[in-house]
Every structure is written in C-alpha cells, then in structure tokens.
Design an enzyme around this catalytic site. Structure first.
Site, PDB file in Angstrom:
ATOM      1  N   ARG A  19       1.035  -1.347  -0.017  1.00 51.32           N
ATOM      2  CA  ARG A  19       0.049   0.007  -0.043  1.00 51.32           C
ATOM      3  C   ARG A  19       1.309   1.122   0.252  1.00 51.32           C
ATOM      4  O   ARG A  19       1.989   1.316   0.654  1.00 51.32           O
ATOM      5  CB  ARG A  19      -0.685  -0.045   1.390  1.00 51.32           C
ATOM      6  CG  ARG A  19      -2.017   0.840   1.140  1.00 51.32           C
ATOM      7  CD  ARG A  19      -2.800   0.980   2.557  1.00 51.32           C
ATOM      8  NE  ARG A  19      -3.693  -0.624   2.733  1.00 51.32           N
ATOM      9  CZ  ARG A  19      -3.543  -0.598   4.320  1.00 51.32           C
ATOM     10  NH1 ARG A  19      -4.344   0.183   5.192  1.00 51.32           N
ATOM     11  NH2 ARG A  19      -3.719  -1.533   4.465  1.00 51.32           N
ATOM     12  N   SER A 107      -8.961   0.640   0.677  1.00 50.05           N
ATOM     13  CA  SER A 107      -9.183   0.324   1.306  1.00 50.05           C
ATOM     14  C   SER A 107      -9.672   0.901   2.151  1.00 50.05           C
ATOM     15  O   SER A 107     -10.779   2.048   1.066  1.00 50.05           O
ATOM     16  CB  SER A 107      -8.435  -0.752   2.649  1.00 50.05           C
ATOM     17  OG  SER A 107      -9.268  -1.454   3.520  1.00 50.05           O
ATOM     18  N   HIS A 108      -9.720   1.419   3.608  1.00 49.00           N
ATOM     19  CA  HIS A 108      -9.985   2.543   4.173  1.00 49.00           C
ATOM     20  C   HIS A 108      -9.541   3.827   4.022  1.00 49.00           C
ATOM     21  O   HIS A 108      -9.283   4.992   4.807  1.00 49.00           O
ATOM     22  CB  HIS A 108     -10.637   2.473   5.500  1.00 49.00           C
ATOM     23  CG  HIS A 108      -9.494   1.472   6.551  1.00 49.00           C
ATOM     24  ND1 HIS A 108      -8.913   0.738   6.568  1.00 49.00           N
ATOM     25  CD2 HIS A 108      -8.819   2.462   7.288  1.00 49.00           C
ATOM     26  CE1 HIS A 108      -7.948   0.762   7.184  1.00 49.00           C
ATOM     27  NE2 HIS A 108      -8.044   1.554   7.421  1.00 49.00           N
ATOM     28  N   LYS A 117      -4.206  -6.237  -1.940  1.00 47.96           N
ATOM     29  CA  LYS A 117      -4.529  -7.672  -1.284  1.00 47.96           C
ATOM     30  C   LYS A 117      -4.634  -8.864  -2.230  1.00 47.96           C
ATOM     31  O   LYS A 117      -5.282  -8.586  -3.072  1.00 47.96           O
ATOM     32  CB  LYS A 117      -5.818  -7.538  -0.532  1.00 47.96           C
ATOM     33  CG  LYS A 117      -5.897  -5.998   0.094  1.00 47.96           C
ATOM     34  CD  LYS A 117      -6.780  -5.666   1.080  1.00 47.96           C
ATOM     35  CE  LYS A 117      -7.224  -4.448   2.638  1.00 47.96           C
ATOM     36  NZ  LYS A 117      -8.253  -4.447   3.201  1.00 47.96           N
ATOM     37  N   ASP A 240     -16.599  -0.020   4.885  1.00 47.71           N
ATOM     38  CA  ASP A 240     -15.573   0.682   4.409  1.00 47.71           C
ATOM     39  C   ASP A 240     -15.371   0.612   3.263  1.00 47.71           C
ATOM     40  O   ASP A 240     -16.153   0.012   2.594  1.00 47.71           O
ATOM     41  CB  ASP A 240     -14.498   0.164   5.692  1.00 47.71           C
ATOM     42  CG  ASP A 240     -13.968  -0.905   4.875  1.00 47.71           C
ATOM     43  OD1 ASP A 240     -14.335  -1.968   3.956  1.00 47.71           O
ATOM     44  OD2 ASP A 240     -12.559  -1.291   5.196  1.00 47.71           O
ATOM     45  N   ASP A 242     -13.854  -0.292   0.954  1.00 52.21           N
ATOM     46  CA  ASP A 242     -13.613  -2.095  -0.311  1.00 52.21           C
ATOM     47  C   ASP A 242     -14.754  -3.260   0.043  1.00 52.21           C
ATOM     48  O   ASP A 242     -14.664  -4.386   0.020  1.00 52.21           O
ATOM     49  CB  ASP A 242     -12.303  -2.337  -0.425  1.00 52.21           C
ATOM     50  CG  ASP A 242     -11.063  -3.144   1.119  1.00 52.21           C
ATOM     51  OD1 ASP A 242     -11.732  -2.219   1.924  1.00 52.21           O
ATOM     52  OD2 ASP A 242     -10.526  -3.264   0.494  1.00 52.21           O
ATOM     53  N   ASP A 244     -14.887  -4.727   3.163  1.00 49.51           N
ATOM     54  CA  ASP A 244     -14.327  -5.289   4.165  1.00 49.51           C
ATOM     55  C   ASP A 244     -14.821  -5.467   5.621  1.00 49.51           C
ATOM     56  O   ASP A 244     -13.789  -6.493   5.920  1.00 49.51           O
ATOM     57  CB  ASP A 244     -12.599  -6.448   3.814  1.00 49.51           C
ATOM     58  CG  ASP A 244     -11.799  -5.490   4.113  1.00 49.51           C
ATOM     59  OD1 ASP A 244     -11.744  -3.919   4.228  1.00 49.51           O
ATOM     60  OD2 ASP A 244     -10.508  -5.865   3.308  1.00 49.51           O
ATOM     61  N   ARG A 245     -15.158  -4.181   5.735  1.00 56.64           N
ATOM     62  CA  ARG A 245     -15.102  -3.713   7.363  1.00 56.64           C
ATOM     63  C   ARG A 245     -16.349  -3.634   6.873  1.00 56.64           C
ATOM     64  O   ARG A 245     -16.484  -2.728   6.321  1.00 56.64           O
ATOM     65  CB  ARG A 245     -14.329  -3.092   7.472  1.00 56.64           C
ATOM     66  CG  ARG A 245     -12.452  -3.927   7.665  1.00 56.64           C
ATOM     67  CD  ARG A 245     -12.047  -2.585   8.538  1.00 56.64           C
ATOM     68  NE  ARG A 245     -11.740  -1.973   7.747  1.00 56.64           N
ATOM     69  CZ  ARG A 245     -11.565  -0.765   9.292  1.00 56.64           C
ATOM     70  NH1 ARG A 245     -11.612  -0.438   9.897  1.00 56.64           N
ATOM     71  NH2 ARG A 245     -11.209   0.569   8.475  1.00 56.64           N
ATOM     72  N   HIS A 327     -13.295  -6.564  11.082  1.00 57.21           N
ATOM     73  CA  HIS A 327     -13.312  -7.827   9.745  1.00 57.21           C
ATOM     74  C   HIS A 327     -13.896  -9.012  10.481  1.00 57.21           C
ATOM     75  O   HIS A 327     -14.461  -9.387  11.553  1.00 57.21           O
ATOM     76  CB  HIS A 327     -12.253  -8.475  10.242  1.00 57.21           C
ATOM     77  CG  HIS A 327     -10.863  -6.799   9.023  1.00 57.21           C
ATOM     78  ND1 HIS A 327     -10.816  -7.347   7.628  1.00 57.21           N
ATOM     79  CD2 HIS A 327     -10.224  -6.115   9.512  1.00 57.21           C
ATOM     80  CE1 HIS A 327     -10.359  -5.942   7.400  1.00 57.21           C
ATOM     81  NE2 HIS A 327      -9.851  -5.225   8.298  1.00 57.21           N
TER      82      HIS A 327
END
Length: 463
Positions: A19, A107-108, A117, A240, A242, A244-245, A327
């Site tokens: 990242r 992501s966030h 990822k 979030d 993407d 995933d949370r 998550h």
C-alpha cells in the site's frame, strides 16, 4: 511495460498488503513488478490462472492494467472480475477455477492511497511472502511467459450467493456505503432483501465526497445516525471503502462495536456448531470472551490482523471470527474470508433469531467504559522494543499478562492493552473497565509503563 528489475519504496511493503500514496510511494511500475513477482509464486505452486478485481479509486484502473501486464508476462492467464468490493474478489478466488487473486484497493485509506490485497490458493498471502515479492523484484528473478486475459462479470453470482438460504425477516434498515466499492453490489442486494431499505452514498466515487469510508470512527457514522433517526429505522449498517469491514448502529443511534457485532453473530452459529471456537483479536472486550463461553463456545484470543486470523481459523476449524476493526470472518456456510456484505446479511438474520431488535440486544450488553483505540507515534526501531520492556517489567511484578499480541494486562479494575502496529510506526493502546474511576487507574498504568520506557501517551497518530 517491460522492466528487468525493480525496487519498491520500503514503506509500501506492509504486513498484510502492499500500500502507498499513488505517485509518491506507489505507481504503475510497482504494480507491474507485483504482477511479475506474484506470477512467479503462483507458477512455483503449480498454478496457471489468477483473478484480478479493483475498487473505485481514481488510480485503480491504471494500476490494474500494469498489474495484468506483469501477471501475463510472468506466464499467468488473468480473469478480470470487475470493479467491486474486496470480498467479491475473494469470492471469485474461492469459486472460479483460479489459483490466486489480487484486489487493487486502498481500503479505508484516504483517496490518494491505493494498494494490493493478495490470495494464493485460498489462503492469505502476507508477511514474508510480501517481502519476498520485494526481493524478487530487486533481482528480476521472475518467471516468463505469455498469458491470456479474459473478463468475467461475477457481480450477480456474488449477490445471489450473499442471499442464498436467507431467512432474515422484515426490517427497516439504513445503509451507508460511503461511496466505497461495495455500492453496486449493495444496491442489488437490498432489492433481494425483504423489508424497507434506505441507502446512502451508493455511488462509487474514489474521491469520497461525503465522508471518510471508515465505519470504526464514530464521526463517520453521523449521516447514518441521522437517517435512522429521521426515518425511524430499526438499525443502520455501514461499510468501509472496500466493504471488508462492517459498522453498525442500533435504532437509537448507538454504535454496536465490532466485538459486540461478533457476540450477536456468535449466538446462532453456536446453536448450530456447539462448542465451536470463536476467535477475536486482542483488542476485543472481555465481555465478548465471557459471552462466547456462556453460550457454550470456546473463546480464543488471537493476534490482530486479517491474514493472521484467517490462518488461525483454518488451524482451529473455527466457524466464526472477528476483529474490533469490523473484519468479520465466516467459515460457517461461507468461505472463511472477511466480508462485510455477508456479515450484514448474517447480522439481520441473527437479530431476527434473537428476538427481532438490535436495540434490545445492545441494551442487554454489559455497561462497560472503554477508550477508543489510542494510537501514538513512536520510532519504528523502538516500537517492538518498548512492548518487550513493558512485558519484562510486568512479569517481574507478577502482573496477570497475556502475550498473544503485545501486552494485555488483566487487573481487578478491568484490562489494558499495549501493542505495536504491524503496519505503521505507532503503538496502539486500549483499556476497558466497569466505571470511569477504574478506567482512569488503567490509563495511569499505561502512562507509567510508557514513562519507564521514555515515552508519553501524547499526540495520537492518524490511520
């Protein structure tokens, strides 16, 4: 693109992903080198084909093209599964005939970031594997070949799988997508769910014009709280960047934190998997571990980090796991990866099974006072050393310490945690007690330990 070798910005190779800030520490050449390196790994493992997905950030399509270049020149066939949330790529990797997958996502993180990822043969690709991608790039010791590129739109398959066997009841629910990559999937999903649904910011927009897409920070839930109050909804769910949370609020606008969501999800799972191991990270409340035990489950405290938890779930045959950060991982009727959209579907089902009111479930939870996650800057070279010094002193003093991931200290007043972040130059602290006086005592203990190592719990670092 053709490169014979490449050197990454060392800050971009993280514990769980790669990242960086696009144009500064991350660019097309990095994406190409990741493709070449990942192809080399997949080929060594006997694989021939990988899936690639991407989020809605401005830089994602650029990075995708460079990544696909690298993967195909490394001899892999690539199936592009489309713009969407990270769990949609994980789903593609779990169900298509592929040997791995890469999602391009920041992501966030703020809009100027992006990242990668990775999944290899249904397992997380992290830690030393990511460092090895860096070493391979420096030597240019990559596999060679000519792969083919195909497109496969997996979105509808994924949405249908999210609701397969759904038994959730009729609720009035507010949703906040935060302009993240889950928007299109969410719009299709709510059409298939019974009840009344109101969706905020479904449009995928990588500049995040409405608010930062991180539901673990309460200020980012302000619009959702307003929606739930104005329309008198049963509860609200947020994702979030993407997806995933997950984040959630009850009908009164109170935040249902990650460990509280997990305690609700655990109950129906443990009815079907009696005695099952439910995993949570070291930041989770003692109330969660107590609740899992009360329900006849086996609570297991584990290290923070989605890749570490996935590995532990396989090892312990755990049906469900989660982190404070939202998550949530289901292996029960799912594939073991963290998926906020699926967690949302299961949360609605759990609320129905457990009496029909998220507000009532929140009311029944023990009233504890705790700090948010406190993060403060510390020199990279000192962060792990400080935690070791603290552990040594505490053990000499006979304290009740759990060393799973940093120092988690149990006292009559409650517990506190000090751990080094795996991804940033910060120490993370958290404390929880039965009342404010107890919490103040715990914070005093944290400050005392930091002072003995020459640090002050000062300016909090951002994400």
């Amino acid at each position: 693109m053709k490169l014979s070798s490449h050197r990454f910005d060392p800050t971009s190779l993280r514990e769980y992903d790669i990242r960086g800030i696009v144009g500064k520490s991350l660019g097309d050449e990095d994406a190409y080198a990741i493709g070449r390196g990942f192809a080399t790994f997949v080929r060594k493992a006997g694989g021939t084909r990988v899936a690639v997905g991407w989020d809605g950030r401005v830089s994602s399509e650029h990075l995708r093209d460079a990544l696909v270049d690298g993967l195909t020149q490394g001899g892999l066939d690539v199936v592009r599964t489309g713009l969407g949330p990270t769990p949609m790529l994980y789903y593609a990797e779990a169900t298509l005939e592929v040997d791995g997958g890469i999602q391009i996502t920041g992501s966030h993180n703020p809009a100027e970031y992006n990242g990668f990822k990775m999944v290899l043969q249904h397992g997380p690709f992290f830690g030393e594997d990511i460092q090895a991608i860096g070493k391979l790039a420096e030597t240019g010791d990559w596999s060679e070949g000519e792969g083919q590129v195909t497109d496969f739109d997996i979105e509808d398959d994924y949405v249908n799988r999210l609701v397969a066997g759904y038994a959730g009841g009729e609720f009035k629910i507010g949703w906040d997508n935060g302009n993240g990559a889950g928007g299109r999937v969410l719009e299709k999903l709510v059409k298939l769910l019974p009840g009344e649904h109101h969706v905020l910011y479904a449009e995928i927009d990588g500049s995040f014009p409405n608010h930062h897409p991180d539901p673990t920070e309460e200020k980012n839930l302000a619009d959702l709280k307003k929606l739930v109050a104005e329309k008198n909804l049963d509860f609200g769910i947020a994702f979030d960047g993407d997806a995933d949370r997950i984040g959630a609020i009850d009908g009164l606008g109170r935040v249902v934190w990650g460990d509280q969501i997990l305690s609700i999800l655990a109950e129906p799972v443990l009815r079907e998997v009696p005695g099952g191991t439910i995993i949570a990270d070291v930041k989770a409340s003692q109330a969660l571990y107590d609740r899992v035990a009360e329900l006849g489950g086996t609570p297991l405290m584990w290290k923070t980090g989605h890749s570490l938890i996935k590995v532990k779930m396989k090892e312990t045959d755990s049906p469900l796991a989660g982190e404070m950060s939202g998550h949530i991982f289901f292996r029960h009727n799912w594939y073991g990866f963290d998926d906020a959209l699926y967690a949302a579907v299961r949360l609605i089902q759990a609320v129905r099974v457990l009496g029909g009111s998220l507000t009532a479930l929140k009311d029944k939870m023990p009233a504890l006072v705790n700090t948010p996650e406190m993060r403060f800057q510390v020199d990279e070279s000192r962060k792990f050393a400080v935690v070791d010094e603290v552990l040594d002193r505490l053990e000499k003093a006979g304290a009740d310490v759990n060393r799973t991931d940093g120092a988690r200290v149990n006292t009559p007043d409650g517990w506190w945690l000090l751990r080094a972040s795996n991804t940033q130059d910060v120490l993370v602290a958290r404390a929880e007690a039965k009342d404010q006086a107890g919490l103040d005592k715990l914070l005093g203990q944290i400050d005392e330990q930091l002072a003995l190592s020459g640090l002050v719990r000062g300016e909090q670092a951002g994400h």
